[in-house]
Design a protein around this motif. Structure first.
Motif, mmCIF file in Angstrom:
data_model
loop_
_atom_site.group_PDB
_atom_site.id
_atom_site.type_symbol
_atom_site.label_atom_id
_atom_site.label_comp_id
_atom_site.label_asym_id
_atom_site.label_seq_id
_atom_site.Cartn_x
_atom_site.Cartn_y
_atom_site.Cartn_z
ATOM 1 N N VAL A 90 -12.325 -4.511 -14.239
ATOM 2 C CA VAL A 90 -11.103 -4.263 -13.471
ATOM 3 C C VAL A 90 -11.445 -3.461 -12.218
ATOM 4 C CG1 VAL A 90 -9.575 -4.372 -15.489
ATOM 5 C CG2 VAL A 90 -10.489 -2.150 -14.747
ATOM 6 N N THR A 91 -10.683 -3.672 -11.163
ATOM 7 C CA THR A 91 -10.954 -2.974 -9.904
ATOM 8 C C THR A 91 -9.969 -1.846 -9.637
ATOM 9 O OG1 THR A 91 -9.661 -4.628 -8.719
ATOM 10 C CG2 THR A 91 -12.065 -4.968 -8.835
ATOM 11 N N ASP A 92 -8.884 -1.803 -10.399
ATOM 12 C CA ASP A 92 -7.898 -0.734 -10.259
ATOM 13 C C ASP A 92 -7.507 -0.236 -11.637
ATOM 14 O OD1 ASP A 92 -6.955 -0.473 -7.340
ATOM 15 O OD2 ASP A 92 -6.997 -2.637 -7.674
ATOM 16 N N GLN A 149 -3.971 13.027 -16.544
ATOM 17 C CA GLN A 149 -4.553 11.883 -17.250
ATOM 18 C C GLN A 149 -5.556 11.148 -16.359
ATOM 19 O OE1 GLN A 149 -4.007 12.287 -20.404
ATOM 20 N NE2 GLN A 149 -2.517 13.824 -19.738
ATOM 21 N N LEU A 150 -5.309 11.132 -15.057
ATOM 22 C CA LEU A 150 -6.302 10.570 -14.135
ATOM 23 C C LEU A 150 -7.594 11.383 -14.190
ATOM 24 C CD1 LEU A 150 -4.004 9.741 -11.103
ATOM 25 C CD2 LEU A 150 -5.227 8.079 -12.530
ATOM 26 N N ARG A 171 -5.184 5.133 -9.595
ATOM 27 C CA ARG A 171 -3.866 5.289 -8.985
ATOM 28 C C ARG A 171 -2.921 5.947 -9.981
ATOM 29 N NH1 ARG A 171 -4.078 2.267 -4.477
ATOM 30 N NH2 ARG A 171 -5.596 0.587 -4.415
ATOM 31 N N GLY A 172 -2.074 6.833 -9.478
ATOM 32 C CA GLY A 172 -1.057 7.469 -10.305
ATOM 33 C C GLY A 172 0.323 7.041 -9.856
ATOM 34 N N TRP A 173 1.104 6.535 -10.779
ATOM 35 C CA TRP A 173 2.460 6.068 -10.489
ATOM 36 C C TRP A 173 3.462 6.805 -11.347
ATOM 37 C CZ3 TRP A 173 2.600 -0.025 -10.580
ATOM 38 C CH2 TRP A 173 1.819 -0.534 -9.541
ATOM 39 N N GLU A 184 3.901 6.236 -5.863
ATOM 40 C CA GLU A 184 2.471 6.415 -6.050
ATOM 41 C C GLU A 184 2.151 7.841 -5.631
ATOM 42 O OE1 GLU A 184 -0.163 3.607 -4.190
ATOM 43 O OE2 GLU A 184 -1.841 4.373 -5.360
ATOM 44 N N LEU A 185 1.479 8.564 -6.508
ATOM 45 C CA LEU A 185 1.141 9.956 -6.246
ATOM 46 C C LEU A 185 -0.199 10.054 -5.526
ATOM 47 C CD1 LEU A 185 2.040 11.500 -9.718
ATOM 48 C CD2 LEU A 185 3.510 11.233 -7.719
ATOM 49 N N ASP A 186 -0.299 11.042 -4.622
ATOM 50 C CA ASP A 186 -1.601 11.332 -4.053
ATOM 51 C C ASP A 186 -2.282 12.364 -4.946
ATOM 52 O OD1 ASP A 186 -0.707 13.882 -3.376
ATOM 53 O OD2 ASP A 186 -0.434 13.421 -1.267
#
Length: 195
Positions: A90-92, A149-150, A171-173, A184-186
């Motif tokens: 997977v790429t994301d 969690q990221l 990515r965090g959503w 989407e969180l930075d």
């Protein structure tokens, strides 16, 4: 159960025939582009939110969209992460929290979980988020939990390797149930994109 049985019949009658070629292809090919880690909450359906087709998302759903930090040994979440990254490529990777999360509400409001000791133990994977949100409410805890969690994801060897080789993006959503919006969180936890 009747609704499920009727749903299967409707799928076989109305949906599958229109996608028969796709399913025939998928029978021999499994190449999802995204690992989607979301909550077990029945209101948060990754394929519906993203309007993805079968085969596009590799999905892990856990209470509170929690990702335990890596530890050696057999673990279903860890095995699924490793398979998605090291085998499927997977790429994301998306970690998706959501509004009105029961797990985050229990932590933010200090609910008594003595009647659910396994749940209480599982929710310890959100301890870093609880410390960072420090009484700021459920919405803030949901966001801090996605970021925590990221961070936990980066402890997994397959993820760390893919990040180092620039083969995967994290990515965090946060999905808002009543509006259908996705933020989407930075890296600081602020909204970066609202869709």
């Amino acid at each position: 159960m009747q609704n499920l049985t009727e749903g299967v019949a409707q799928f076989q009658r109305d949906v599958f025939p229109a996608k028969a070629d796709l399913f025939a292809h998928l029978a021999g090919h499994h190449t999802p582009h995204t690992l989607f880690i979301g909550c077990s909450d029945a209101r948060v359906v990754p394929e519906l939110i993203t309007q993805g087709e079968p085969g596009e998302l590799f999905v892990i759903r856990t209470a509170g969209n929690l990702v335990p930090a890596y530890t050696p040994g057999a673990n279903g979440v860890t095995a699924s992460i490793e398979y998605a990254v090291a085998v499927l490529g997977v790429t994301d990777i998306v970690v998706c929290g959501h509004s009105a999360c029961g797990a985050m509400t229990a932590l933010a409001e200090g609910h008594d979980l003595s009647g659910a000791p396994v749940v209480a133990d599982w929710l310890r994977h959100a301890d870093a988020a609880v410390a960072r949100a420090a009484g700021s409410g459920v919405a803030a805890l949901v966001r801090q939990n996605v970021l925590a969690q990221l961070t936990n994801l980066t402890t997994h060897p397959s993820v760390a390797r893919a990040l180092a080789e620039k083969k995967v993006t994290l990515r965090g959503w946060v999905f808002d149930i009543p509006t259908g919006r996705v933020e989407e969180l930075d890296i600081t936890g602020s909204p970066a994109l609202a869709a």
